[in-house]
Design an enzyme around this catalytic site. Structure first.
Site, short mmCIF file in Angstrom:
data_model
loop_
_atom_site.label_atom_id
_atom_site.label_comp_id
_atom_site.label_asym_id
_atom_site.label_seq_id
_atom_site.Cartn_x
_atom_site.Cartn_y
_atom_site.Cartn_z
N LYS A 117 -10.71 -1.02 -6.59
CA LYS A 117 -10.18 -1.37 -8.23
C LYS A 117 -11.30 -0.44 -9.17
O LYS A 117 -10.59 -1.30 -10.43
CB LYS A 117 -9.94 -2.90 -8.42
CG LYS A 117 -8.49 -3.07 -7.40
CD LYS A 117 -8.15 -4.62 -7.68
CE LYS A 117 -6.81 -5.04 -6.81
NZ LYS A 117 -6.72 -6.47 -7.06
N LYS A 201 -1.92 3.82 0.19
CA LYS A 201 -0.89 2.46 0.40
C LYS A 201 0.09 2.22 -0.52
O LYS A 201 0.30 3.21 -1.75
CB LYS A 201 -1.48 1.20 0.97
CG LYS A 201 -1.90 0.29 -0.42
CD LYS A 201 -1.63 -1.01 0.59
CE LYS A 201 -2.65 -1.41 -1.22
NZ LYS A 201 -2.74 -3.01 -1.47
N LYS A 204 2.41 -2.16 -4.94
CA LYS A 204 3.80 -2.74 -7.22
C LYS A 204 3.15 -2.02 -7.72
O LYS A 204 3.37 -1.70 -9.27
CB LYS A 204 3.48 -3.85 -6.94
CG LYS A 204 2.15 -5.11 -6.43
CD LYS A 204 2.86 -5.86 -6.95
CE LYS A 204 3.50 -6.77 -5.39
NZ LYS A 204 3.08 -8.03 -4.47
#
Ligand code: AMP
Ligand code: TRP
Length: 341
Positions: A117, A201, A204
């Site tokens: 992240k 992956k 959302k």
């Protein structure tokens, strides 16, 4: 020294965006199976985790209700399972603080999700909450003395950290208080990949909506996304080994298998030698057949947000009743005074 703990399942999903097919196959569908196995199941919409990155307040509220509707539409029965949003049970944040003092900075810094992240970004500018995220996750689980946690593959390292926190707490305070939780990562779709890039992956938070199937997508959108999904030009092979260097093809086969409750081998037995011109429409039809009833039920439930809030409130009361004595004992163990008022 080992205490046996009553089997109890806990898992959580962030309401930081709409639910995806990855959430459905990697988590939700399996949450329903666990509920139906008759073990106590606690499912949580982790809104405190969601705000580790910026969330517009109105959107967060909407997404939390929509995720709750998704859970119920997919088969979670709020009478049999406990379904609630994290922030309504104060013990999550309280136990997380204790765990912030048990866990080490180095443990957090080694988390691949933290590294992913912050990759290419200025980590100094991220929230302190994002760094401490796994400690709150450990608190979610251990606040209920949960023994089993069904998740997708990406959460494995966070669950190992949860075990490390339980072990260090038990060791430092010379108790056998927190269970050593088992991750439950099983099935054909523990890692559903992006439809645009077989190395990422499905998420959302991916900027491309084409990369994922949302549980709110209508039938035409689902069919169109599978039609446009990235693949190669080869026909499907006879064995799984033949999919080794074909991540996009393997992903679509796994999705088919998970939706149909088949093994990937059985899917290949049916489609070996066929190209994507035949496989993609079959996959789209299957996905629409499985997801459309869920989508329809979600939108029916979303018409009455007050009822969803009531359900989440009841779930929170039941969760809190389990959490309170465990939190009280944890505070006692750490030496805090808790006078009755
Ligand atoms: P999140 O959306 O990150 O809160 O994830 C909630 C749950 O869904 C976790 O158990 C994840 O492991 C699972 N999950 C999320 N994305 C995927 C995916 N692409 N494939 C399989 N499981 C997933
Ligand atoms: N970190 C998880 C995810 O992003 C969500 C989560 C928070 C969770 N607390 C949890 C999952 C406790 C399982 C158990 O997917």
């Amino acid at each position: 020294m080992s205490t046996s703990f009553t089997p109890r399942i806990f898992s959580g999903i962030q309401p930081s965006g709409g639910l995806t097919l990855g959430n459905y196959l990697g988590a939700l569908k399996r949450f329903v199976q666990k509920q139906d196995e008759g073990i106590e199941t606690i499912y949580c919409l982790v809104d405190l985790h969601a705000i580790t990155v910026w969330q517009d307040p109105e959107r967060l509220r909407h997404q939390t209700r929509e995720a709750a509707a998704g859970f119920i539409a997919a088969g979670i029965d709020p009478k049999r399972s406990i379904l609630f949003n994290q922030s309504q049970v104060p013990g999550h944040a309280q136990l997380a603080w204790i765990f912030n003092c048990v866990a080490r900075m180095g443990w957090m810094g080694r988390m691949t999700q933290w590294k992913d992240k912050t990759a290419g970004k200025n980590a100094e500018a991220e929230s302190l909450g994002l760094f401490a995220y796994p400690s709150l996750m450990a608190a979610d689980i251990l606040l209920y003395h949960a023994t089993h946690v069904p998740v997708g593959e990406d959460q494995k390292q966070h669950l190992e950290l949860t075990r490390d926190i339980a072990i260090k707490f038990n060791h430092d305070y010379k108790v056998d208080f927190f269970p050593i939780t088992e991750p439950v990562i099983e099935g054909a779709a523990t890692r559903v990949m992006s439809l645009r890039d077989g190395s990422k992956k499905m998420s959302k938070s991916d900027p491309s909506d084409q990369s994922r199937i949302n549980l709110t997508d209508d039938a035409d959108t689902i069919a169109q996304k599978f039609r446009k999904a990235r693949t190669d030009a080869e026909p499907l092979p006879e064995t799984l080994a033949g999919l080794k260097d074909r991540p996009e093809a393997r992903n679509l086969v796994n999705i088919y298998a998970a939706l149909a409750d088949m093994s990937p081998e059985a899917v290949l037995a049916d489609y070996a030698g066929k190209g994507f011109g035949a496989f993609k429409p079959a996959l789209a039809d299957l996905a629409v057949a499985k997801l459309s009833p869920i989508t329809a039920e979600m939108s029916r439930l979303m018409a009455d947000p007050a009822e969803i809030d009531r359900t989440l409130g009841e779930g929170a009361d039941r969760a809190d009743a389990i959490a309170q004595p465990i939190l009280a004992r944890a505070m006692e163990i750490t030496g805090m005074i808790r006078s009755r008022r």
